[in-house]
Scaffold this motif. Structure first.
Motif, PDB file in Angstrom:
ATOM      1  N   LEU A 221       0.826  -1.189   0.000  1.00 47.46           N
ATOM      2  CA  LEU A 221       0.000   0.000   0.000  1.00 47.46           C
ATOM      3  C   LEU A 221       0.869   1.251   0.000  1.00 47.46           C
ATOM      4  CD1 LEU A 221      -2.650  -0.994   2.718  1.00 47.46           C
ATOM      5  CD2 LEU A 221      -2.857  -1.209   0.236  1.00 47.46           C
ATOM      6  N   CYS A 222       0.392   2.293  -0.626  1.00 46.91           N
ATOM      7  CA  CYS A 222       1.065   3.593  -0.563  1.00 46.91           C
ATOM      8  C   CYS A 222       0.753   4.199   0.801  1.00 46.91           C
ATOM      9  CB  CYS A 222       0.552   4.489  -1.689  1.00 46.91           C
ATOM     10  SG  CYS A 222       1.331   6.109  -1.728  1.00 46.91           S
ATOM     11  N   THR A 223       1.790   4.588   1.531  1.00 50.63           N
ATOM     12  CA  THR A 223       1.611   5.004   2.928  1.00 50.63           C
ATOM     13  C   THR A 223       2.222   6.376   3.176  1.00 50.63           C
ATOM     14  OG1 THR A 223       1.654   2.703   3.634  1.00 50.63           O
ATOM     15  CG2 THR A 223       2.027   4.367   5.324  1.00 50.63           C
ATOM     16  N   ALA A 224       1.434   7.236   3.808  1.00 50.95           N
ATOM     17  CA  ALA A 224       1.902   8.582   4.142  1.00 50.95           C
ATOM     18  C   ALA A 224       1.833   8.799   5.645  1.00 50.95           C
ATOM     19  CB  ALA A 224       1.054   9.634   3.428  1.00 50.95           C
ATOM     20  N   GLY A 225       2.793   9.537   6.154  1.00 57.42           N
ATOM     21  CA  GLY A 225       2.802   9.926   7.556  1.00 57.42           C
ATOM     22  C   GLY A 225       2.860  11.441   7.657  1.00 57.42           C
ATOM     23  N   ILE A 226       1.964  12.020   8.420  1.00 61.83           N
ATOM     24  CA  ILE A 226       1.953  13.474   8.611  1.00 61.83           C
ATOM     25  C   ILE A 226       2.288  13.757  10.077  1.00 61.83           C
ATOM     26  CG2 ILE A 226       0.559  15.577   8.545  1.00 61.83           C
ATOM     27  CD1 ILE A 226      -1.043  14.348   6.300  1.00 61.83           C
ATOM     28  N   PHE A 227       3.297  14.569  10.272  1.00 68.60           N
ATOM     29  CA  PHE A 227       3.780  14.894  11.613  1.00 68.60           C
ATOM     30  C   PHE A 227       3.362  16.333  11.926  1.00 68.60           C
ATOM     31  CE2 PHE A 227       6.280  11.520   9.875  1.00 68.60           C
ATOM     32  CZ  PHE A 227       6.514  10.657  10.928  1.00 68.60           C
ATOM     33  N   LEU A 228       2.324  16.453  12.762  1.00 70.54           N
ATOM     34  CA  LEU A 228       1.754  17.763  13.075  1.00 70.54           C
ATOM     35  C   LEU A 228       2.552  18.459  14.170  1.00 70.54           C
ATOM     36  CD1 LEU A 228      -2.020  16.714  13.194  1.00 70.54           C
ATOM     37  CD2 LEU A 228      -0.804  17.759  11.279  1.00 70.54           C
ATOM     38  N   ASP A 229       2.656  19.755  14.051  1.00 70.22           N
ATOM     39  CA  ASP A 229       3.353  20.551  15.063  1.00 70.22           C
ATOM     40  C   ASP A 229       2.393  21.600  15.611  1.00 70.22           C
ATOM     41  OD1 ASP A 229       6.289  21.345  16.112  1.00 70.22           O
ATOM     42  OD2 ASP A 229       5.138  23.167  15.737  1.00 70.22           O
ATOM     43  N   LEU A 230       2.203  21.585  16.921  1.00 71.51           N
ATOM     44  CA  LEU A 230       1.354  22.566  17.584  1.00 71.51           C
ATOM     45  C   LEU A 230       2.219  23.589  18.313  1.00 71.51           C
ATOM     46  CD1 LEU A 230      -1.400  20.253  19.123  1.00 71.51           C
ATOM     47  CD2 LEU A 230      -1.554  21.621  17.049  1.00 71.51           C
ATOM     48  N   SER A 231       1.832  24.849  18.201  1.00 73.23           N
ATOM     49  CA  SER A 231       2.573  25.918  18.867  1.00 73.23           C
ATOM     50  C   SER A 231       2.030  26.154  20.268  1.00 73.23           C
ATOM     51  CB  SER A 231       2.473  27.216  18.047  1.00 73.23           C
ATOM     52  OG  SER A 231       3.023  27.057  16.758  1.00 73.23           O
ATOM     53  N   LYS A 232       2.863  25.924  21.275  1.00 73.13           N
ATOM     54  CA  LYS A 232       2.508  26.219  22.672  1.00 73.13           C
ATOM     55  C   LYS A 232       1.133  25.673  23.032  1.00 73.13           C
ATOM     56  CE  LYS A 232       6.246  28.777  23.188  1.00 73.13           C
ATOM     57  NZ  LYS A 232       7.333  28.423  24.111  1.00 73.13           N
ATOM     58  N   ALA A 233       0.906  24.387  22.724  1.00 75.38           N
ATOM     59  CA  ALA A 233      -0.427  23.804  22.908  1.00 75.38           C
ATOM     60  C   ALA A 233      -0.902  23.879  24.350  1.00 75.38           C
ATOM     61  CB  ALA A 233      -0.419  22.355  22.428  1.00 75.38           C
ATOM     62  N   PHE A 234      -0.005  23.672  25.313  1.00 74.08           N
ATOM     63  CA  PHE A 234      -0.395  23.700  26.724  1.00 74.08           C
ATOM     64  C   PHE A 234      -0.753  25.119  27.178  1.00 74.08           C
ATOM     65  CE2 PHE A 234       1.355  19.573  26.485  1.00 74.08           C
ATOM     66  CZ  PHE A 234       1.014  18.862  27.623  1.00 74.08           C
ATOM     67  N   ASP A 235      -0.263  26.133  26.423  1.00 75.81           N
ATOM     68  CA  ASP A 235      -0.485  27.523  26.820  1.00 75.81           C
ATOM     69  C   ASP A 235      -1.754  28.122  26.227  1.00 75.81           C
ATOM     70  OD1 ASP A 235       1.892  27.674  28.319  1.00 75.81           O
ATOM     71  OD2 ASP A 235       3.062  28.017  26.508  1.00 75.81           O
ATOM     72  N   THR A 236      -2.266  27.569  25.117  1.00 78.30           N
ATOM     73  CA  THR A 236      -3.444  28.157  24.475  1.00 78.30           C
ATOM     74  C   THR A 236      -4.739  27.447  24.840  1.00 78.30           C
ATOM     75  OG1 THR A 236      -3.195  26.803  22.476  1.00 78.30           O
ATOM     76  CG2 THR A 236      -2.044  28.920  22.508  1.00 78.30           C
ATOM     77  N   MET A 362       5.692  12.640   5.097  1.00 77.38           N
ATOM     78  CA  MET A 362       6.671  11.683   4.594  1.00 77.38           C
ATOM     79  C   MET A 362       5.922  10.564   3.877  1.00 77.38           C
ATOM     80  SD  MET A 362       9.585   9.676   6.803  1.00 77.38           S
ATOM     81  CE  MET A 362      10.086  11.192   7.605  1.00 77.38           C
ATOM     82  N   ILE A 363       6.352  10.270   2.653  1.00 78.36           N
ATOM     83  CA  ILE A 363       5.814   9.129   1.920  1.00 78.36           C
ATOM     84  C   ILE A 363       6.756   7.964   2.158  1.00 78.36           C
ATOM     85  CG2 ILE A 363       5.057   8.230  -0.298  1.00 78.36           C
ATOM     86  CD1 ILE A 363       3.459  10.615   0.715  1.00 78.36           C
ATOM     87  N   PHE A 364       6.281   6.952   2.858  1.00 82.24           N
ATOM     88  CA  PHE A 364       7.136   5.834   3.235  1.00 82.24           C
ATOM     89  C   PHE A 364       7.290   4.857   2.076  1.00 82.24           C
ATOM     90  CE2 PHE A 364       5.648   7.475   7.279  1.00 82.24           C
ATOM     91  CZ  PHE A 364       6.832   7.523   7.992  1.00 82.24           C
ATOM     92  N   ARG A 365       8.421   4.202   2.045  1.00 78.85           N
ATOM     93  CA  ARG A 365       8.722   3.279   0.957  1.00 78.85           C
ATOM     94  C   ARG A 365       9.575   2.134   1.469  1.00 78.85           C
ATOM     95  NH1 ARG A 365      13.977   4.193  -0.760  1.00 78.85           N
ATOM     96  NH2 ARG A 365      14.946   6.045   0.168  1.00 78.85           N
ATOM     97  N   ASN A 366       9.545   1.038   0.765  1.00 79.02           N
ATOM     98  CA  ASN A 366      10.435  -0.090   1.048  1.00 79.02           C
ATOM     99  C   ASN A 366      11.785   0.209   0.416  1.00 79.02           C
ATOM    100  OD1 ASN A 366      11.777  -2.558   1.193  1.00 79.02           O
ATOM    101  ND2 ASN A 366       9.886  -3.722   0.989  1.00 79.02           N
ATOM    102  N   LYS A 367      12.837   0.171   1.209  1.00 81.87           N
ATOM    103  CA  LYS A 367      14.139   0.572   0.687  1.00 81.87           C
ATOM    104  C   LYS A 367      14.645  -0.340  -0.417  1.00 81.87           C
ATOM    105  CE  LYS A 367      16.775  -1.772   4.354  1.00 81.87           C
ATOM    106  NZ  LYS A 367      17.776  -1.578   5.427  1.00 81.87           N
ATOM    107  N   HIS A 368      14.085  -1.554  -0.536  1.00 78.50           N
ATOM    108  CA  HIS A 368      14.498  -2.469  -1.593  1.00 78.50           C
ATOM    109  C   HIS A 368      13.601  -2.361  -2.830  1.00 78.50           C
ATOM    110  CE1 HIS A 368      17.351  -4.239   1.105  1.00 78.50           C
ATOM    111  NE2 HIS A 368      16.404  -4.552   1.974  1.00 78.50           N
ATOM    112  N   SER A 369      12.623  -1.459  -2.768  1.00 75.24           N
ATOM    113  CA  SER A 369      11.700  -1.314  -3.891  1.00 75.24           C
ATOM    114  C   SER A 369      12.238  -0.292  -4.883  1.00 75.24           C
ATOM    115  CB  SER A 369      10.326  -0.879  -3.388  1.00 75.24           C
ATOM    116  OG  SER A 369       9.494  -0.573  -4.468  1.00 75.24           O
ATOM    117  N   CYS A 370      12.000  -0.529  -6.151  1.00 72.71           N
ATOM    118  CA  CYS A 370      12.425   0.392  -7.199  1.00 72.71           C
ATOM    119  C   CYS A 370      11.351   1.434  -7.496  1.00 72.71           C
ATOM    120  CB  CYS A 370      12.751  -0.369  -8.493  1.00 72.71           C
ATOM    121  SG  CYS A 370      14.120  -1.536  -8.318  1.00 72.71           S
TER     122      CYS A 370
END
Length: 597
Positions: A221-236, A362-370
């Protein structure tokens, strides 16, 4: 740690006591020299971080997703009164410190006098719990500015360290225990949340990420990972929104009033160079350095995954990762963009500031895949998310092929620097001190989440192992090419790949004897051979090894953990407790080190 570095800097001839700046420059460019005015400016800056960010958060574009909210919990919490023994036990468990809040009472002092004041304290605490009111004197924080990096004359480059009254921490812990027992009993916290929870760890969150990605890639399967960043989440964090959510989760009545009282009209002042600012009211956010703050934040963000069931969430407090897989890259792109609209609206509605500039995909891939990564464009609020080949998540650098190359290289560089430091200071220190410094400063880099990235199939481990051997030779004052097995054995420290074995075996022991959180056990779901087939063989009680299509899937904890557990001698596996298991296993691993390298 601070004293350790003071000693090291002294040995290295570095300036170890830099003086604080005599002046600061404010946002208008004015020079401020008076200590009291500097403290006041710091206080204004720290108290306005949250409200300023919150005021810039636009309203959500669409709130239709709110209609999907399930019914609230029918059960309600009861805050039971405390006892003298409970207060004494909590006080003894509080971290020892000489730091004092505004009342001048440190936790060390409190521990010494608790026997004399426990009776009136219990009376006061029970009044607080029964009336839903927190005494105002327990809601004042002393804040110390700590320099981060950059221009030392700018207020922006300092972070606040809050010191709360020691007595307030006892009261907080009393309420924390009651709330956590309640939410644990009713399984309120999402299983996607790993932060600030007993028996949970960062490695569990990263392991779930690895399992999700490797399984998807194993199924092509084509797999994507999204890494979210929150600014000062504990403060807002918005107080009224939190109180409403707590009511939804069954924290109602007096308990809800107590939390509202705990959050409202909190005050803080800044102490700078022995000068104190006036107090200011904190209008939003949870108290920094508090016991209850992290738990309240978990409840605040708890409903996020329920609004986007198509995505897989992995959360550690405000660190949020999203995984989504699909056979069709175009469908993956459209689904992610649609779901991220809902997520963005959820953040806006809950007054949390999403930092899109620091959010990446990030689009993840198998390192042995072409097969090359598909050209997928993902946006949030019409802004494209940056594509990266590697990113940091919970202190681990993750590559798009899950090779751990970036993280291994990062650790190798750090250890190399420490080796240089150790070589310079070893003439001045006995070997036992060098060994202690290794365990304090270097070993944590090897040990942190080794269960995830230090497996035998990591082709990049060898360079790190060579660096580990170098620093072990340095710490034992051995010659350059000395055999290191005897050195590891004499120091009773494990090689990097044995740390992976050590941590993996501990996980399997806890799984086997049902000592992990229930949702972790359900997620891993190891099966024995007798669960899979009816053949009566000597390995019937061994864990079953599922076939895999890729090396990534073979490297998962589910496969490698089962293989390791099956190979362990019964005398180790049948240890009556985890500490005894660890002791036996470590002795077994050290016994494999020979007199030749």
């Amino acid at each position: 740690m601070k004293k350790t570095w003071q000693t090291l800097n002294h040995l290295l001839g570095r300036d170890q006591s830099p003086k604080p700046p005599s002046h600061f420059i404010d946002a208008e460019g004015s020079k401020i020299t008076e200590p009291v005015e500097i403290a006041s400016k710091f206080n204004d800056f720290f108290t306005n971080i949250g409200p300023s960010l919150a005021s810039k958060i636009p309203p959500p574009d669409n709130t239709d997703f709110i209609k999907k909210t399930p019914a609230s919990l029918e059960h309600s919490i009861f805050l039971s009164p405390t006892t003298e023994q409970e207060v004494i036990d909590i006080t003894s468990a509080i971290k020892s410190s000489n730091s004092c809040g505004f009342d001048g009472i440190s936790s060390n002092l409190l521990k010494k006098i608790i026997g004399s004041i426990v009776t009136p304290l219990v009376h006061l605490f029970n009044i607080s719990i029964s009336t839903g009111t927190v005494p105002s004197h327990l809601k004042v924080a002393k804040v110390i500015p700590i320099f981060k990096s950059g221009d030392k004359y700018s207020f922006n480059n300092y972070r606040p360290i809050s010191v709360l009254p020691a007595i307030s921490k006892i009261l907080e812990k009393l309420v924390y225990k009651r709330i956590y027992d309640f939410i644990n009993k009713h399984n309120i916290l999402t299983p996607d949340q790993f932060g600030f929870r007993p028996k949970h760890s960062t490695y569990m969150a990263i392991n779930k990420l690895y399992n999700q990605i490797s399984t998807s890639l194993d199924n092509k399967l084509c797999t994507a990972g999204i890494f979210l960043d929150l600014s000062k989440a504990f403060d807002t964090l918005d107080h009224q929104i939190l109180v409403n959510k707590l009511n939804y989760y069954g924290i109602r009545g007096v308990a809800n009033s107590w939390i509202e009282s705990y959050l409202n009209d909190r005050k803080q002042f800044v102490k700078f160079n022995e000068h104190c600012s006036p107090t200011s009211v904190i209008k939003c956010g949870v108290p920094q350095g508090s016991i209850l703050g992290p738990l309240l934040f978990l409840l605040y963000i708890n409903d996020l995954p329920s609004y986007s069931p198509n995505l897989h969430f992995i959360m550690f407090a405000d660190d949020t990762n999203i995984i989504y897989s699909n056979k069709d890259p175009n469908l993956l792109e459209s689904t992610l963009n649609n779901e991220l609209k809902i997520i963005s609206d959820w953040f806006k509605l809950n007054k949390l500031s999403l930092n899109i500039k620091k959010t990446n995909i990030m689009i993840f891939r198998n390192k042995h895949s072409c097969i090359s990564s598909p050209n997928i464009i993902i946006t949030i609020d019409d802004k494209e998310i940056e594509h990266v080949k590697a990113t940091k998540f919970l202190g681990i650098l993750i590559d798009d092929d899950l090779s751990w190359k970036s993280h291994t290289s990062h650790v190798t560089k750090i250890v190399s620097k420490y080796n240089g430091i150790f070589r310079r200071i070893k003439p001045f220190l006995p070997l036992d001190v060098l060994n202690s410094l290794y365990n304090t400063l270097v070993f944590p880099y090897f040990n942190y989440c080794a269960i995830i990235w230090a497996d035998k199939n990591n082709s990049h481990i060898q360079s790190l192992f060579l660096m580990q051997k170098r620093i072990i030779r340095t710490c034992t004052n051995s010659i350059w090419l000395a055999h290191t097995d005897p050195l590891f054995k004499s120091l009773k420290t494990l090689k990097i790949h044995d740390l992976y074995t050590f941590q993996t075996a501990q996980f399997m022991y806890q799984y086997h004897f049902n000592k992990l959180p229930s949702h972790i056990i359900d997620h891993e779901n190891f099966l024995t051979n007798k669960d899979v087939h009816t053949y009566n063989t000597r390995s019937s009680n061994d864990y079953h090894i599922d076939p895999t299509n890729t090396q990534l899937a073979e490297n998962t904890l589910r496969i490698q953990g089962a293989l390791l557990w099956n190979s362990l001698h019964s005398s180790i596996k049948q240890s009556p407790s985890l500490p005894i298991f660890k002791h036996r296993l470590k002795d077994h691993l050290l016994a494999t080190y020979t007199t030749t390298d």
